[in-house]
Enzyme design. Structure first.
Site, PDB file in Angstrom:
ATOM      1  CB  CYS A 227     -25.697 -17.329  32.306  1.00  0.00           C
ATOM      2  SG  CYS A 227     -26.745 -18.017  31.014  1.00  0.00           S
ATOM      3  N   PRO A 228     -25.155 -15.364  29.593  1.00  0.00           N
ATOM      4  CG  PRO A 228     -25.565 -14.968  27.304  1.00  0.00           C
ATOM      5  CD  PRO A 228     -25.962 -14.500  28.694  1.00  0.00           C
ATOM      6  N   GLY A 229     -22.508 -14.746  29.180  1.00  0.00           N
ATOM      7  CA  GLY A 229     -21.096 -14.409  29.152  1.00  0.00           C
ATOM      8  C   GLY A 229     -20.731 -13.087  28.505  1.00  0.00           C
ATOM      9  CG  ASP A 246     -25.792 -17.294  35.654  1.00  0.00           C
ATOM     10  OD1 ASP A 246     -26.746 -18.094  35.741  1.00  0.00           O
ATOM     11  OD2 ASP A 246     -25.941 -16.092  35.390  1.00  0.00           O
ATOM     12  CE  LYS A 313     -29.716  -5.258  35.963  1.00  0.00           C
ATOM     13  NZ  LYS A 313     -29.172  -5.054  34.612  1.00  0.00           N
TER      14      LYS A 313
END
Length: 363
Positions: A227-229, A246, A313
């Protein structure tokens, strides 16, 4: 010639310093890194003359994670006369040319670091490039074809208006981009700017001549944390059918393509549909890097995908050590199962407090 300059994202100078020190020591070359926080570059000074040139040749640039560019440089040229900066710069290049044949040089970059302060010099650098290029061509340099696979790029790296380093990088072992930064245009129909991360990763890790073979309409991809893609968009653009995993909503424009199936599931629990051969896994979830590494390892060990690009991350401290630990753990997991693989990692321009990793299983 005992100095290297390495460009990086401001704030990651210590990671570059640790990495170049490690890589140099693996080749039996020793020295020290000069680090200025948030400067956007690191100077690595070798203890022995001419060893910087060896490092620029023998450290595979595509295996450096945090460096955007690597080049051999002169001593710092200071207090350049604004009325004639070119003469001492050409003289410094002439001194370098005693050891390296610049007849094979093809390009000149007049650059600064990627900081707001340094960018104030960008207009000057652009204007200065033309007369400096003309002066260097008079020396018989910069005449080689840009498409050649050997030779050098020449660099003039300004750190202040009247202070610069001059140097060179090897065409077969450097970034071909100005300042080491690819210039990508954000697609107007992409759902989020994160799409540029995956586009840069594909351009970085997959040779252009192989892209259509390795990413095409006959393939299936999975995007964990889709999300959102933004990342799904890059796969769909290349023709793949994508399982977008998602709990959040995907962009309507992606649904309209007919090339995605939205799976409202937890990315850590999702498994690929049975009797479906997944070619690609991509993942940009905000999670501890060790946990993402284990997840990617599970997919590869189970044979759920053959190739993957994912983000790790980074923690606030010991970022370099954490990256090396995650990559080593992944390599051990795959090697213990006798899998052949290639692994690369890069702190991309469009990455922030993260790195992007590519793993491809080989026959």
């Amino acid at each position: 010639m005992n100095k290297l300059a390495l460009y990086c994202r401001p704030g990651f100078e210590k990671e570059v310093a640790a990495e170049i020190t490690d890589q140099a020591s693996h080749l039996g070359v020793f020295g020290f890194a000069r680090v200025q926080d948030n400067s956007g570059y690191v100077i690595f000074e070798c203890y022995q003359p001419d060893e910087a040139d060896r490092l620029a040749r023998d450290i595979p640039f595509n295996r450096l994670i945090f460096a955007r560019q690597m080049m051999v440089i002169s001593d710092l040229l200071e207090d350049l006369d604004p009325a004639d900066r070119i003469s001492p710069i050409v003289a410094a290049f002439e001194e370098l040319s005693q050891q390296v044949n610049f007849a094979q040089s093809s390009e000149l970059f007049v650059e600064t670091a990627d900081t707001n302060e340094a960018k104030e010099l960008s207009t000057f650098c652009r204007k200065f490039t033309v007369p400096l290029r003309q002066a260097l061509k008079k020396q018989g340099w910069l005449s080689a074809k840009a498409s050649q696979k050997c030779g050098q790029f020449l660099h003039c790296f300004f750190v202040k208006p009247n202070c610069c380093y001059v140097g060179y990088s090897y065409v077969d072992n450097h970034s071909s981009h100005f300042m080491g930064i690819p210039r990508l245009k954000f697609p107007a129909d992409a759902p989020s700017r994160s799409t540029l991360k995956l586009e840069e990763a594909i351009l970085t890790f997959i040779p252009r001549k192989e892209e259509n073979k390795r990413l095409n309409e006959n393939m299936i991809g999975v995007d964990l944390g889709a999300c959102p893609g933004g990342w799904t968009y890059q796969l769909v653009k290349r023709g793949l059918f994508v399982y977008a995993v998602d709990h959040g909503k995907m962009a309507a424009s992606l649904h309209d393509t007919g090339c995605i199936e939205h799976c409202a599931e937890d990315g850590f629990k999702f498994q690929p549909p049975k009797r479906k051969k997944v070619d690609w896994l991509v993942c940009d979830m905000v999670e501890q890097p060790s946990r993402i590494s284990l997840l990617i390892g599970k997919w590869l060990l189970n044979g759920w995908c053959r190739e993957t690009i994912f983000n790790l991350k980074l923690p606030m401290k010991k970022r370099y050590q954490e990256v090396i630990l995650c990559l080593e753990n992944l390599a051990v997991m795959l090697a213990e199962q006798n899998l052949n693989f290639d692994i690369q990692a890069k702190h991309l321009y469009h990455d922030r407090e993260e790195i992007t990793v590519h793993i491809a299983l080989k026959p």
